[in-house]
Design a protein around this motif. Structure first.
Motif, short mmCIF file in Angstrom:
data_model
loop_
_atom_site.label_atom_id
_atom_site.label_comp_id
_atom_site.label_asym_id
_atom_site.label_seq_id
_atom_site.Cartn_x
_atom_site.Cartn_y
_atom_site.Cartn_z
N VAL A 140 0.81 -1.14 0.06
CA VAL A 140 0.02 0.18 -0.19
C VAL A 140 1.01 1.30 0.27
O VAL A 140 1.75 1.36 0.95
N ASN A 141 0.44 2.07 -1.07
CA ASN A 141 1.44 3.45 -0.97
C ASN A 141 0.59 4.52 -0.36
O ASN A 141 -0.51 4.59 -0.93
N ASP B 160 8.55 10.47 -0.74
CA ASP B 160 6.97 10.17 -1.21
C ASP B 160 6.99 9.11 -2.39
O ASP B 160 6.20 8.26 -2.36
N ALA B 161 7.90 8.97 -3.12
CA ALA B 161 7.95 8.26 -4.37
C ALA B 161 8.73 6.92 -3.95
O ALA B 161 8.81 6.09 -4.60
N PHE B 162 8.89 6.63 -2.74
CA PHE B 162 9.89 5.73 -2.35
C PHE B 162 9.21 4.26 -2.46
O PHE B 162 9.68 3.01 -2.93
N ALA B 163 8.04 4.34 -1.73
CA ALA B 163 6.95 2.98 -1.84
C ALA B 163 6.77 2.65 -3.20
O ALA B 163 7.03 1.18 -3.53
N GLU C 15 8.31 -1.52 -7.31
CA GLU C 15 8.62 -1.73 -8.75
C GLU C 15 9.75 -2.66 -8.73
O GLU C 15 9.94 -3.82 -9.56
N LYS C 16 10.80 -2.38 -8.15
CA LYS C 16 12.33 -3.23 -8.02
C LYS C 16 11.85 -4.55 -7.67
O LYS C 16 12.54 -5.55 -7.97
N LEU D 59 1.00 -2.74 -6.21
CA LEU D 59 0.73 -1.73 -5.03
C LEU D 59 -0.70 -0.97 -5.27
O LEU D 59 -1.20 -0.79 -6.41
N TYR D 60 -1.29 -0.91 -4.04
CA TYR D 60 -2.32 -0.16 -3.93
C TYR D 60 -2.18 1.36 -3.71
O TYR D 60 -1.04 1.45 -2.97
#
Length: 376
Positions: free
Chosen positions: A115-116, A137-140, A145-146, A151-152
């Motif tokens: 969950v993001n 904020d973009a880390f999740a 992705e990696k 991801l919700y």
């Protein structure tokens, strides 16, 4: 109205308990000059010690930016169960910026998704701790992705991983001080925030503790004051010293918990886990080593830090527990003895944590668990 078909609850996923066996965790290597003094020398050593302790029983994914890659690679060289991942961040609090993982069990095995949430440095324009948090904020999403996790996306709902704690059986804990703070989701009512938690954590009931740890700059995250050690049982940060400013905060939480029931209708067993007897404060020579950016929250000599033994990490075979040392050697030993009694199935691994605490958090704050199932 939220379409439940595209939420964890609608899809039959839930957040597991942290005491459950899991695949590993993610940690972000320390780098921010305003969080880690003197080039993060002491912080890197403390992080490396924590990573090695956790890697003894599970995989540790260490996210690191280009500038600090060589140092992390050198300090973690030869350590089994450690994987370095190239991801840029603004700071190093994986619990708060990483995905919150949820699971669904079926005959075919356990599925895992993330969950993001939106992250705004613990309060955004109201009382956030730094001005630019875009990479955090973009880390999740970058990690998911990696790692190959679906991801919700709960954005723009603001939440940090340290502000919630689940029992794996439908109960989530949070503090009113944090989740109802003006810098999180001021446009939502308490009831609307609770509905979001249920939808994105697959929860049935939310327990609202009133307060957290005194002077906790996260607006009093729950992971510093109370934690599930198994369904129906929690440890609560405590002090018997009525003159300590922590006393009324812990007492208010105890009064609430003694009357609360969980999602299964059980009364909770509350175990007191005392905070250090001597307040842990940041010293002038430590403050001198920070390099604060414009608009960043600055530390002052003598400032009381939010030291709590509740901020431990459950590895697969251990309780990885902070130690604050010095005048609190007896407090450290007392905390280890209490958790050894409460968690006899685990080893107690107590590690020096002052270098992490002076950065603003503790061992639990730098780790985000990854459940067993599909993914990396």
């Amino acid at each position: 109205m939220i379409d439940k078909r595209f939420t964890p609850q609608g899809d039959g996923f839930h957040m597991p308990g942290e005491f459950e066996r899991h695949a590993g965790c993610v940690i972000v290597w320390p780098q921010r000059p305003g969080s880690w003094s003197f080039g993060a020398d002491a912080a890197c050593a403390a992080f490396a010690t924590v990573i090695k302790a956790i890697a003894a029983s599970e995989r540790v994914y260490v996210a690191c930016g280009r500038e600090h890659w060589a140092r992390a690679e050198s300090m973690l060289s030869g350590v089994d169960n450690v994987t370095l991942l190239p991801i840029e961040t603004d700071d190093s609090w994986a619990r708060d910026i990483g995905p919150t993982f949820v699971v669904r069990d079926s005959a075919g095995g356990r599925q895992v998704r993330g969950v993001n949430w939106s992250f705004n440095a613990w309060g955004g324009a109201v009382d956030g701790l730094y001005q630019d948090w875009r990479q955090d904020d973009a880390f999740a999403a970058a990690f998911a992705e990696k790692a190959g996790y679906e991801l919700y996306d709960a954005a723009p709902f603001v939440l940090e991983g340290g502000s919630i704690h689940c029992d794996g059986e439908g109960t989530v804990m949070a503090t009113e001080a944090c989740l109802l703070s003006a810098g999180r989701n001021p446009e939502l009512t308490k009831e609307e925030i609770e509905e979001k938690l249920k939808l994105y954590l697959g929860a049935e009931k939310v327990l609202w503790l009133p307060r957290g740890i005194y002077n906790d700059e996260t607006n009093e995250h729950v992971d510093n004051v109370c934690a599930f050690i198994r369904p129906g049982e929690v440890v609560l940060a405590w002090t018997d010293n009525e003159d300590d400013p922590q006393y009324p905060l812990s007492e208010a939480c105890l009064r609430y918990l003694e009357l609360a029931t969980d999602a299964k209708g059980r009364r909770l067993t509350v175990h007191k886990l005392p905070v250090p007897d001597v307040p842990v404060c940041i010293e002038a020579d430590e403050v001198a080593g920070f390099d604060f950016a414009e608009g960043e929250d600055m530390r002052e000599a003598g400032e009381r830090l939010a030291a709590s033994y509740v901020n431990f990490y459950f590895s697969n075979d251990s309780v990885v527990l902070p130690a604050f040392g010095g005048a609190n050697a007896a407090s450290d030993a007392r905390a280890a003895a209490i958790l050894a009694r409460l968690c006899p199935e685990r080893k107690i691994v107590q590690l020096p944590a002052r270098a992490i605490l002076t950065g603003g958090g503790n061992i639990h704050c730098i780790t985000q668990q990854i459940p067993k199932g599909a993914g990396l």
